[in-house]
Design an enzyme around this catalytic site. Structure first.
Site, PDB file in Angstrom:
ATOM      1  N   GLU A  94      32.299  47.241  20.454  1.00  0.00           N
ATOM      2  CA  GLU A  94      31.894  48.228  19.161  1.00  0.00           C
ATOM      3  C   GLU A  94      32.038  47.266  17.868  1.00  0.00           C
ATOM      4  O   GLU A  94      31.216  47.087  16.864  1.00  0.00           O
ATOM      5  CB  GLU A  94      32.815  49.319  18.837  1.00  0.00           C
ATOM      6  CG  GLU A  94      32.366  49.897  17.644  1.00  0.00           C
ATOM      7  CD  GLU A  94      32.897  51.321  17.442  1.00  0.00           C
ATOM      8  OE1 GLU A  94      33.834  51.739  17.916  1.00  0.00           O
ATOM      9  OE2 GLU A  94      32.414  51.997  16.631  1.00  0.00           O
ATOM     10  N   ILE A 117      38.725  52.082  19.690  1.00  0.00           N
ATOM     11  CA  ILE A 117      39.253  53.283  19.158  1.00  0.00           C
ATOM     12  C   ILE A 117      37.886  54.149  19.117  1.00  0.00           C
ATOM     13  O   ILE A 117      37.044  53.981  18.404  1.00  0.00           O
ATOM     14  CB  ILE A 117      39.973  53.446  17.690  1.00  0.00           C
ATOM     15  CG1 ILE A 117      41.153  52.496  17.741  1.00  0.00           C
ATOM     16  CG2 ILE A 117      40.325  55.031  17.484  1.00  0.00           C
ATOM     17  CD1 ILE A 117      41.765  52.349  16.412  1.00  0.00           C
ATOM     18  N   ASP A 118      38.092  55.172  20.161  1.00  0.00           N
ATOM     19  CA  ASP A 118      36.508  56.166  20.052  1.00  0.00           C
ATOM     20  C   ASP A 118      37.326  57.433  19.365  1.00  0.00           C
ATOM     21  O   ASP A 118      38.106  57.953  19.682  1.00  0.00           O
ATOM     22  CB  ASP A 118      36.375  56.453  21.310  1.00  0.00           C
ATOM     23  CG  ASP A 118      34.916  57.321  21.218  1.00  0.00           C
ATOM     24  OD1 ASP A 118      34.011  57.057  20.609  1.00  0.00           O
ATOM     25  OD2 ASP A 118      34.854  58.439  21.647  1.00  0.00           O
ATOM     26  N   THR A 120      37.636  57.024  15.602  1.00  0.00           N
ATOM     27  CA  THR A 120      38.062  56.311  14.289  1.00  0.00           C
ATOM     28  C   THR A 120      38.442  57.133  13.274  1.00  0.00           C
ATOM     29  O   THR A 120      39.401  57.199  12.681  1.00  0.00           O
ATOM     30  CB  THR A 120      37.233  55.109  13.922  1.00  0.00           C
ATOM     31  OG1 THR A 120      36.986  54.348  15.409  1.00  0.00           O
ATOM     32  CG2 THR A 120      37.877  54.111  12.725  1.00  0.00           C
ATOM     33  N   ASP A 245      30.880  53.812  23.531  1.00  0.00           N
ATOM     34  CA  ASP A 245      31.207  55.346  23.780  1.00  0.00           C
ATOM     35  C   ASP A 245      30.967  56.168  24.951  1.00  0.00           C
ATOM     36  O   ASP A 245      31.766  57.048  25.111  1.00  0.00           O
ATOM     37  CB  ASP A 245      30.551  56.201  22.434  1.00  0.00           C
ATOM     38  CG  ASP A 245      30.673  55.585  21.125  1.00  0.00           C
ATOM     39  OD1 ASP A 245      31.598  55.405  20.554  1.00  0.00           O
ATOM     40  OD2 ASP A 245      29.595  55.713  20.338  1.00  0.00           O
TER      41      ASP A 245
HETATM   42  C1  IPD Z   1      32.057  57.887  17.568  1.00  0.00           C
HETATM   43  C2  IPD Z   1      32.721  59.051  18.074  1.00  0.00           C
HETATM   44  C3  IPD Z   1      31.961  60.401  17.684  1.00  0.00           C
HETATM   45  C4  IPD Z   1      30.666  60.345  18.018  1.00  0.00           C
HETATM   46  C5  IPD Z   1      29.859  58.980  17.775  1.00  0.00           C
HETATM   47  C6  IPD Z   1      30.629  57.850  18.163  1.00  0.00           C
HETATM   48  P1  IPD Z   1      33.449  55.770  16.874  1.00  0.00           P
HETATM   49  O1  IPD Z   1      32.724  56.783  17.909  1.00  0.00           O
HETATM   50  O2  IPD Z   1      32.576  59.174  19.402  1.00  0.00           O
HETATM   51  O3  IPD Z   1      32.489  61.485  17.956  1.00  0.00           O
HETATM   52  O4  IPD Z   1      29.795  61.244  17.369  1.00  0.00           O
HETATM   53  O5  IPD Z   1      28.741  59.263  18.399  1.00  0.00           O
HETATM   54  O6  IPD Z   1      30.031  56.689  17.887  1.00  0.00           O
HETATM   55  O7  IPD Z   1      32.936  55.355  16.001  1.00  0.00           O
HETATM   56  O8  IPD Z   1      34.527  56.558  16.759  1.00  0.00           O
HETATM   57  O9  IPD Z   1      33.995  54.651  18.037  1.00  0.00           O
END
Ligand code: IPD
Length: 316
Positions: A94, A117-118, A120, A245
């Protein structure tokens, strides 16, 4: 606790973190499993240590797209550790430790897909849905998955054809076949609120709410998929998430007996930024029907980033 939780991912004969030499040119999935467990354990320690502190953040594409030093440190820890061990593998991550995050093709090569970190935004706010998520893909299909939420002490693991596990115990999807009896996960991502997408987002949310028992959101795509895998939710869909993700969650849902597909029906495409996961094919098809032509297509992850693409002027 972590070692016990990882036991189903590790080689069957020796469930330890001992590392062996890897035959050159051969992909030793056992070795990959040993290494990723070891590194995710260290990464989780780091995330836990950072969790009580004040979280300073920066923004990326718009004012609601957050990143912290902890995201970058964990990604660095994971990518550096994996690369030392598997220098010939491909990396998609990411925060760009391994190079530009987007514009990367998914190939047959052994590929690590890493979200440090999913969730964030959750991490920044101390909302307990932040996960370290790593998927290992080979021949364009998922082989290994690990998702660790250290705050809630949830470790989800899956290995192709060997089932999905939560803290070492097998998990299955709910088996639900009726949308009318389902609990559906939907992420409400601010980046979808640009004028052209806003109506579609709300129409879909209202449609699901009217039809299903309930609609929920965690702020973490992989957590949503883990909830489907463990049977606590029945379905999840989103137009926006990136490959990092979804890479781990895809295997977790499939190994738990569920389906992962495109929200318009048809095959799931990891780089498409579109996903629909369901406990059963019947439920998946009903969700597809309800979404109908109310679909959103973002710029794919394997296309080079256009300047300002995916940013949202209303939040800049
Ligand atoms: C996000 C989270 C969020 C989702 C987004 C993702 P991140 O990832 O998973 O719930 O709605 O599509 O991009 O930015 O926290 O790694």
């Amino acid at each position: 606790m972590f070692r016990f939780a990882c036991q189903r991912l590790l080689p069957r004969e020796k469930t330890s973190f001992r590392r062996n030499a890897t035959a050159k040119g051969r992909v030793d999935v056992d070795q990959c499993a040993v290494e990723v467990c070891h590194l995710v354990d260290r990464a989780a320690e780091h995330l836990r240590a950072a969790s009580g502190k004040m979280r300073v953040f920066e923004t990326k594409l718009n004012s609601k797209d957050l990143v912290t030093a902890t995201d970058r440190e964990i990604e660095e820890l994971l990518i550096r550790g994996l690369r030392q061990r598997f220098p010939e593998h491909v990396y998609i991550d990411e925060e760009g430790t391994a190079g530009a995050s987007t514009g990367r093709k998914l190939t047959e090569e052994p590929t690590w897909i890493v979200d440090p970190i999913d969730g964030t935004t959750n991490f920044v706010h101390g909302f307990h849905c932040s996960c370290i998520s790593v998927g290992f893909w080979l021949d364009k299909r998922p082989e290994l998955a690990i998702c660790h939420n250290p705050t809630l002490q949830l470790v989800f693991t899956a290995r192709r054809n060997r089932g999905a596990y939560l803290n070492g115990a097998p998990i299955r999807t709910s088996g639900q076949t009726e949308l009318e009896r389902s609990l559906i996960m939907q992420e409400l991502n601010a980046a979808n609120l640009g004028c052209e997408h806003r109506d579609i987002l709300w129409q879909n949310a209202v449609g699901m709410l009217l039809k299903a028992h309930a609609l929920r959101t965690t702020g973490s795509a992989v957590m949503d998929m883990c909830l489907v895998a463990m049977g606590a939710a029945d379905g999840y869909y989103e137009f926006y998430p990136h490959a990092w993700d979804l890479a781990a969650g895809t295997l977790l849902v499939r190994e738990a007996g569920g389906v992962v597909m495109d929200p318009a029906g048809g095959d799931f495409d990891l780089m498409s930024r579109r996903v629909l996961a369901a406990a059963t094919p019947q439920l998946g098809n009903q969700m597809v029907q309800l979404l109908g032509d109310k679909q959103i297509y973002h710029q794919r992850d394997d296309e080079p980033q256009k300047s300002n693409s995916n940013s949202n002027s209303i939040f800049k």
